[in-house]
Design a protein around this motif. Structure first.
Motif, PDB file in Angstrom:
ATOM      1  N   VAL A   1      22.196  32.675  42.348  1.00 18.36           N
ATOM      2  CA  VAL A   1      23.380  33.384  42.840  1.00 18.36           C
ATOM      3  C   VAL A   1      24.493  33.295  41.800  1.00 18.36           C
ATOM      4  N   GLN A   2      25.059  34.445  41.492  1.00 14.17           N
ATOM      5  CA  GLN A   2      26.212  34.477  40.583  1.00 14.17           C
ATOM      6  C   GLN A   2      27.259  35.436  41.124  1.00 14.17           C
ATOM      7  N   LEU A   3      28.504  35.027  40.979  1.00 13.36           N
ATOM      8  CA  LEU A   3      29.641  35.862  41.351  1.00 13.36           C
ATOM      9  C   LEU A   3      30.579  35.899  40.155  1.00 13.36           C
ATOM     10  N   GLN A   4      30.840  37.096  39.660  1.00 12.85           N
ATOM     11  CA  GLN A   4      31.652  37.257  38.452  1.00 12.85           C
ATOM     12  C   GLN A   4      32.891  38.060  38.784  1.00 12.85           C
ATOM     13  N   ALA A   5      34.028  37.377  38.819  1.00 15.54           N
ATOM     14  CA  ALA A   5      35.302  38.033  39.122  1.00 15.54           C
ATOM     15  C   ALA A   5      35.957  38.513  37.836  1.00 15.54           C
ATOM     16  N   SER A   6      36.675  39.615  37.949  1.00 20.22           N
ATOM     17  CA  SER A   6      37.385  40.167  36.799  1.00 20.22           C
ATOM     18  C   SER A   6      38.528  41.050  37.269  1.00 20.22           C
ATOM     19  N   GLY A   7      39.361  41.454  36.313  1.00 22.20           N
ATOM     20  CA  GLY A   7      40.415  42.401  36.607  1.00 22.20           C
ATOM     21  C   GLY A   7      41.804  41.823  36.741  1.00 22.20           C
ATOM     22  N   GLY A   8      41.926  40.509  36.661  1.00 17.60           N
ATOM     23  CA  GLY A   8      43.239  39.898  36.753  1.00 17.60           C
ATOM     24  C   GLY A   8      44.091  40.218  35.537  1.00 17.60           C
ATOM     25  N   GLY A   9      45.355  39.844  35.622  1.00 21.43           N
ATOM     26  CA  GLY A   9      46.238  40.084  34.499  1.00 21.43           C
ATOM     27  C   GLY A   9      47.679  39.761  34.849  1.00 21.43           C
ATOM     28  N   LEU A  10      48.547  40.147  33.943  1.00 21.86           N
ATOM     29  CA  LEU A  10      49.993  39.939  34.104  1.00 21.86           C
ATOM     30  C   LEU A  10      50.630  41.260  34.507  1.00 21.86           C
ATOM     31  N   VAL A  11      51.299  41.271  35.649  1.00 23.35           N
ATOM     32  CA  VAL A  11      51.973  42.474  36.136  1.00 23.35           C
ATOM     33  C   VAL A  11      53.388  42.121  36.569  1.00 23.35           C
ATOM     34  N   GLN A  12      54.157  43.146  36.885  1.00 23.67           N
ATOM     35  CA  GLN A  12      55.530  42.936  37.331  1.00 23.67           C
ATOM     36  C   GLN A  12      55.622  43.096  38.853  1.00 23.67           C
ATOM     37  N   THR A  13      56.672  42.575  39.399  1.00 20.54           N
ATOM     38  CA  THR A  13      56.917  42.699  40.834  1.00 20.54           C
ATOM     39  C   THR A  13      56.881  44.165  41.243  1.00 20.54           C
ATOM     40  N   GLY A  14      56.144  44.428  42.317  1.00 21.91           N
ATOM     41  CA  GLY A  14      56.014  45.784  42.816  1.00 21.91           C
ATOM     42  C   GLY A  14      54.820  46.537  42.278  1.00 21.91           C
ATOM     43  N   ASP A  15      54.190  45.998  41.250  1.00 18.84           N
ATOM     44  CA  ASP A  15      53.027  46.656  40.664  1.00 18.84           C
ATOM     45  C   ASP A  15      51.798  46.495  41.545  1.00 18.84           C
ATOM     46  N   SER A  16      50.745  47.211  41.157  1.00 23.74           N
ATOM     47  CA  SER A  16      49.452  47.121  41.834  1.00 23.74           C
ATOM     48  C   SER A  16      48.396  46.648  40.842  1.00 23.74           C
ATOM     49  N   LEU A  17      47.347  46.072  41.391  1.00 27.41           N
ATOM     50  CA  LEU A  17      46.250  45.570  40.569  1.00 27.41           C
ATOM     51  C   LEU A  17      44.997  45.550  41.434  1.00 27.41           C
ATOM     52  N   ARG A  18      43.864  45.890  40.838  1.00 23.99           N
ATOM     53  CA  ARG A  18      42.597  45.783  41.553  1.00 23.99           C
ATOM     54  C   ARG A  18      41.694  44.791  40.836  1.00 23.99           C
ATOM     55  N   ILE A  19      41.230  43.806  41.568  1.00 23.18           N
ATOM     56  CA  ILE A  19      40.276  42.863  41.015  1.00 23.18           C
ATOM     57  C   ILE A  19      38.911  43.102  41.643  1.00 23.18           C
ATOM     58  N   SER A  20      37.886  42.710  40.890  1.00 22.63           N
ATOM     59  CA  SER A  20      36.506  42.973  41.308  1.00 22.63           C
ATOM     60  C   SER A  20      35.685  41.697  41.225  1.00 22.63           C
ATOM     61  N   CYS A  21      34.611  41.703  41.974  1.00 25.32           N
ATOM     62  CA  CYS A  21      33.667  40.596  41.925  1.00 25.32           C
ATOM     63  C   CYS A  21      32.262  41.172  42.018  1.00 25.32           C
ATOM     64  N   VAL A  22      31.516  41.014  40.931  1.00 23.34           N
ATOM     65  CA  VAL A  22      30.142  41.519  40.892  1.00 23.34           C
ATOM     66  C   VAL A  22      29.193  40.389  41.255  1.00 23.34           C
TER      67      VAL A  22
END
Length: 125
Positions: A1-22
């Motif tokens: 079993v493996q779970l690989q998360a990605s998509g994080g980063g540095l954003v500003q207040t009010g921004d949007s971000l989508r993270i994923s886990c394969v």
């Protein structure tokens, strides 16, 4: 079993971000999946979960209405769309696989049997 998360980063207040886990190594469609987060000096806390049987979502109160959890079984991937981010959302975000027959208390860490390595989300003010 493996779970690989990605998509994080540095954003500003009010921004949007989508993270994923394969996911790999198991029948993804048969498992409820969850997202937890851990801020420095704090315990890992529940964010959201999505049930395997009908894709029903569950959220902690602080993100309800801002975050959306979804899954694509054809890609063995669970997503977390995060909108209107604030500095209080800064944390390492972990995806987890909920063990089969572990009940419906999706917000408890003990019910998850595998975790990804986490992805850092930092929200600046």
């Amino acid at each position: 079993v493996q779970l690989q998360a990605s998509g994080g980063g540095l954003v500003q207040t009010g921004d949007s971000l989508r993270i994923s886990c394969v996911a790999s190594g198991f029948t993804f469609s048969a498992y409820t999946m969850g997202w937890f987060r851990q801020a420095p000096g704090r315990e890992r806390e529940f964010v959201a979960a999505i049930r395997w049987s009908d894709s029903s979502p569950f959220y902690t109160r602080s993100v309800n209405g801002r975050f959306i959890i979804s899954r694509d079984n054809s890609k063995s991937t669970v997503y977390l769309q995060m909108n209107n981010l604030s500095p209080g959302d800064t944390a390492i975000y972990y995806c987890g696989r909920r063990a089969r027959n572990s009940g419906n208390d999706y917000d408890t860490k003990s019910g998850y049997d595998y975790w990804g390595q986490g992805t850092q989300v930092t929200v600046s003010s």
